[in-house]
Write a protein that holds these residues in place. Structure first.
Motif, PDB file in Angstrom:
ATOM      1  N   LEU A  26       0.816  -1.234   0.000  1.00  0.00           N
ATOM      2  CA  LEU A  26       0.000   0.000   0.000  1.00  0.00           C
ATOM      3  C   LEU A  26       0.841   1.273   0.000  1.00  0.00           C
ATOM      4  O   LEU A  26       0.327   2.343  -0.337  1.00  0.00           O
ATOM      5  CB  LEU A  26      -0.919   0.009   1.220  1.00  0.00           C
ATOM      6  N   ARG A  28       2.722   4.569  -0.528  1.00  0.00           N
ATOM      7  CA  ARG A  28       2.760   5.533  -1.635  1.00  0.00           C
ATOM      8  C   ARG A  28       2.916   6.938  -1.047  1.00  0.00           C
ATOM      9  O   ARG A  28       2.598   7.161   0.145  1.00  0.00           O
ATOM     10  CB  ARG A  28       1.493   5.456  -2.488  1.00  0.00           C
ATOM     11  N   GLU A 115      -3.062  -6.786  -7.106  1.00  0.00           N
ATOM     12  CA  GLU A 115      -3.705  -5.894  -8.075  1.00  0.00           C
ATOM     13  C   GLU A 115      -5.075  -5.447  -7.570  1.00  0.00           C
ATOM     14  O   GLU A 115      -5.432  -4.264  -7.661  1.00  0.00           O
ATOM     15  CB  GLU A 115      -3.834  -6.599  -9.422  1.00  0.00           C
ATOM     16  N   LEU A 118      -4.566  -3.028  -4.638  1.00  0.00           N
ATOM     17  CA  LEU A 118      -4.121  -1.698  -5.053  1.00  0.00           C
ATOM     18  C   LEU A 118      -5.247  -0.921  -5.730  1.00  0.00           C
ATOM     19  O   LEU A 118      -5.377   0.298  -5.550  1.00  0.00           O
ATOM     20  CB  LEU A 118      -2.914  -1.810  -5.993  1.00  0.00           C
ATOM     21  N   ASN A 119      -6.063  -1.593  -6.522  1.00  0.00           N
ATOM     22  CA  ASN A 119      -7.189  -0.901  -7.185  1.00  0.00           C
ATOM     23  C   ASN A 119      -8.159  -0.327  -6.155  1.00  0.00           C
ATOM     24  O   ASN A 119      -8.610   0.820  -6.260  1.00  0.00           O
ATOM     25  CB  ASN A 119      -7.917  -1.864  -8.114  1.00  0.00           C
ATOM     26  N   LYS A 120      -8.489  -1.155  -5.162  1.00  0.00           N
ATOM     27  CA  LYS A 120      -9.437  -0.693  -4.149  1.00  0.00           C
ATOM     28  C   LYS A 120      -8.811   0.411  -3.283  1.00  0.00           C
ATOM     29  O   LYS A 120      -9.459   1.403  -2.961  1.00  0.00           O
ATOM     30  CB  LYS A 120      -9.893  -1.861  -3.280  1.00  0.00           C
ATOM     31  N   ALA A 121      -7.554   0.233  -2.906  1.00  0.00           N
ATOM     32  CA  ALA A 121      -6.878   1.234  -2.086  1.00  0.00           C
ATOM     33  C   ALA A 121      -6.762   2.568  -2.824  1.00  0.00           C
ATOM     34  O   ALA A 121      -6.957   3.642  -2.235  1.00  0.00           O
ATOM     35  CB  ALA A 121      -5.500   0.724  -1.679  1.00  0.00           C
ATOM     36  N   THR A 122      -6.439   2.479  -4.124  1.00  0.00           N
ATOM     37  CA  THR A 122      -6.304   3.698  -4.927  1.00  0.00           C
ATOM     38  C   THR A 122      -7.628   4.466  -4.984  1.00  0.00           C
ATOM     39  O   THR A 122      -7.667   5.699  -4.878  1.00  0.00           O
ATOM     40  CB  THR A 122      -5.818   3.375  -6.343  1.00  0.00           C
ATOM     41  N   THR A 123      -8.718   3.747  -5.160  1.00  0.00           N
ATOM     42  CA  THR A 123     -10.026   4.394  -5.227  1.00  0.00           C
ATOM     43  C   THR A 123     -10.323   5.179  -3.948  1.00  0.00           C
ATOM     44  O   THR A 123     -10.724   6.354  -3.997  1.00  0.00           O
ATOM     45  CB  THR A 123     -11.135   3.341  -5.450  1.00  0.00           C
ATOM     46  N   PHE A 125      -8.150   6.121  -1.692  1.00  0.00           N
ATOM     47  CA  PHE A 125      -7.121   7.155  -1.512  1.00  0.00           C
ATOM     48  C   PHE A 125      -7.491   8.430  -2.274  1.00  0.00           C
ATOM     49  O   PHE A 125      -7.410   9.543  -1.730  1.00  0.00           O
ATOM     50  CB  PHE A 125      -5.758   6.617  -1.974  1.00  0.00           C
ATOM     51  N   GLU A 126      -7.899   8.266  -3.541  1.00  0.00           N
ATOM     52  CA  GLU A 126      -8.270   9.425  -4.359  1.00  0.00           C
ATOM     53  C   GLU A 126      -9.529  10.104  -3.797  1.00  0.00           C
ATOM     54  O   GLU A 126      -9.624  11.337  -3.781  1.00  0.00           O
ATOM     55  CB  GLU A 126      -8.493   9.002  -5.815  1.00  0.00           C
ATOM     56  N   LYS A 129      -8.473  12.078  -0.844  1.00  0.00           N
ATOM     57  CA  LYS A 129      -7.762  13.300  -1.247  1.00  0.00           C
ATOM     58  C   LYS A 129      -8.729  14.383  -1.689  1.00  0.00           C
ATOM     59  O   LYS A 129      -8.599  15.550  -1.311  1.00  0.00           O
ATOM     60  CB  LYS A 129      -6.775  12.990  -2.389  1.00  0.00           C
TER      61      LYS A 129
END
Length: 520
Positions: A26, A28, A115, A118-123, A125-126, A129
């Motif tokens: 995770l 970043r 994968e 990371l896709n779920k975490a990115t969603t 996270f954005e 933000k």
């Protein structure tokens, strides 16, 4: 827009190896990972930090992931934190339903697919933000609104202070004008007054009248700055206005050695307008022509009616002229034909334009170029000439006979009080004078006046206090407030204090006669 605060995820698992592996996937920039090895430790972290997403292991000793999720949902602070459950085995339908009821957004089986994770975490996270950026924008907006409210409060207070200052200034400027006007009236009403003196007094009175108008403008600064100028419309002979403006500007024009001429196509030229504002317009045009013409120049003024039925006035000079590129800008605020000269503020022509537009007319300028002079032209609708129309001049008023009455004048300005008393004596009144409020009460007790002209702004005992004491002696005496304070709130206050009238300095002799008619 970039958030200044990091986004925080909570990782909860009783095995260190699982936490390390999860953190490695995770990690970043801009993301802070908070790790807990039990439900109790996770709750302590949640009390101190605002978390955007929680990864909870289902199988933990003491407190399971489901139990931790239920506690989170029961607390206001953590109720809306999204939860992803991590499970080592297959989750049956019953347990899955329980998980969703506790706020789960998803279940990820172990071993975790990087994968998918990371896709779920990115969603999330954005989303976090964007949410944080919005929150910071709202905070900045609130701070800006608070600053704006503070500035508005300061401006409002400065506006109040400005109004007070202008009111005091107008009061102080009016006081010395009052005896001058009354003295002029006495001069021209005296027996066998030569015509030359009458004409001189008319000229002086006209100039003083312009001063009074300018003083009144001090109280309207706010409206003038916002373009809310109230015109006092009447039938005006524009030729008379031009003549008066030329007379007023004569000293300045003569000081530069200019030759001034005036030609009109009509003996009289009637318009509907504000005499003072039109005088101001023509005066600005003449001043502008004189200022931008070399010594011993020539200024030609002309008036008439154009083909559209508009009355016009042109002022032409043989001065510096205006370049083609500057011609469109000369009516802009603070714009000067030659900024190197630094004469005036550059607002005269802007005022001319605004005032003419308020009159339903306009203004224009032409020039053949630098060194070739310029011509300014104003116009507004002309009125049909009335045959009985005659110029208004100051002359002896018709003799008005008043029955003798007892009148007292109270003013701490000795010259103002004395000259009003002199005028009242000429009108046949029996008079007394007092130069302060305390003296006024003593004189009123002995003299028993029928009318009192009372100044309001006096030291020790002001006009309001003196009036209250005198009312106790004689409830029926007529009292007129005479003051340089002329705002509506001042008039309202004097009325509420029991005054029968309010006269603003300088008081015209005819106004004094009108008040005398109340008792004579």
């Amino acid at each position: 827009m970039t958030s200044t605060r990091s986004i925080k995820f909570l990782l909860v698992d009783d095995l260190d190896a699982n936490l390390v592996a999860l953190a490695g996937l995770l990690e970043r920039p801009g993301l802070e990972l908070l790790m807990a090895r039990s439900g109790r430790e996770a709750l302590e972290i949640l009390l101190e930090h605002e978390v955007a997403l929680a990864f909870l292991d289902v199988q933990m000793p003491e407190m399971s992931g489901f139990e931790l999720a239920e506690l989170m949902r029961g607390t206001e602070r953590t109720r809306d934190v999204p939860i992803i459950f991590l499970t080592a085995g297959t989750v049956d339908q019953k347990r899955r339903i329980r998980g969703y009821e506790t706020g789960a957004v998803d279940f990820l089986p172990k071993p975790i697919d990087p994968e998918i994770l990371l896709n779920k975490a990115t969603t999330f996270f954005e989303l976090a933000k964007r949410r944080e950026e919005l929150r910071e924008s709202e905070a900045r907006l609130r701070a800006a609104n608070e600053e704006l409210e503070r500035k508005n409060a300061e401006l409002a207070e400065s506006g109040v202070q400005k109004d007070r200052f202008l009111a005091v200034l107008a009061h102080e400027l009016r006081n010395p004008i009052a005896p001058v006007l009354t003295g002029l009236e006495m001069m021209v009403t005296a027996d066998n007054c030569p015509k030359e003196i009458v004409d001189l007094a008319e000229m002086m009175r006209r100039q003083i009248g312009q001063m009074v108008h300018l003083i009144n403008d001090l109280l309207d600064v706010s409206r003038i700055n916002t373009g809310k100028i109230a015109l006092r419309m009447e039938r005006v002979d524009i030729n008379e206005v031009v003549t008066e403006a030329m007379e007023s500007a004569r000293t300045f024009i003569d000081s530069r050695g200019h030759e001034l001429s005036f030609v009109s196509e009509n003996d009289s030229l009637a318009v509907e307008g504000d005499r003072h504002r039109l005088f101001q317009v023509v005066s600005n045009m003449l001043s502008n022509a004189a200022k931008y013409s070399p010594p011993n120049g020539k200024i030609d003024v002309k008036s008439g009616i154009d083909g559209d039925g508009n009355a016009y006035v042109t002022v032409r000079d043989n001065g510096e002229g205006i370049s083609e590129e500057n011609l469109p800008k000369i009516f802009e605020m603070f714009e000067q034909v030659d900024s190197s000269r630094q004469e005036g503020l550059g607002i005269g022509l802007t005022l001319v334009m605004n005032l003419m537009e308020l009159h339903g007319g306009g203004v224009g300028a032409t020039s053949e170029g630098l060194g070739k002079g310029s011509e300014f032209r104003i116009w507004l609708p002309a009125l049909v000439q009335r045959k009985e129309e005659k110029p208004v001049i100051l002359n002896r008023p018709e003799n008005r006979q008043f029955a003798p009455a007892k009148v007292m004048v109270v003013d701490d300005g000795k010259s103002t009080a004395d000259i009003i008393v002199m005028f009242l004596n000429l009108e046949g009144m029996e008079t007394r004078v007092a130069y302060n409020g305390e003296e006024a009460v003593r004189v009123a007790r002995e003299f028993k006046p029928e009318m009192i002209f009372m100044d309001l702004g006096m030291p020790k005992m002001d006009g309001y206090q003196a009036a209250e004491e005198i009312r106790k002696l004689d409830p029926d005496v007529i009292m007129i407030a005479v003051s340089g304070w002329g705002r509506e709130e001042d008039k309202r206050r004097s009325k509420e204090a029991g005054f029968d009238g309010h006269a603003v300095k300088p008081v015209e002799p005819e106004d004094l006669r009108q008040f005398l008619s109340l008792i004579c």
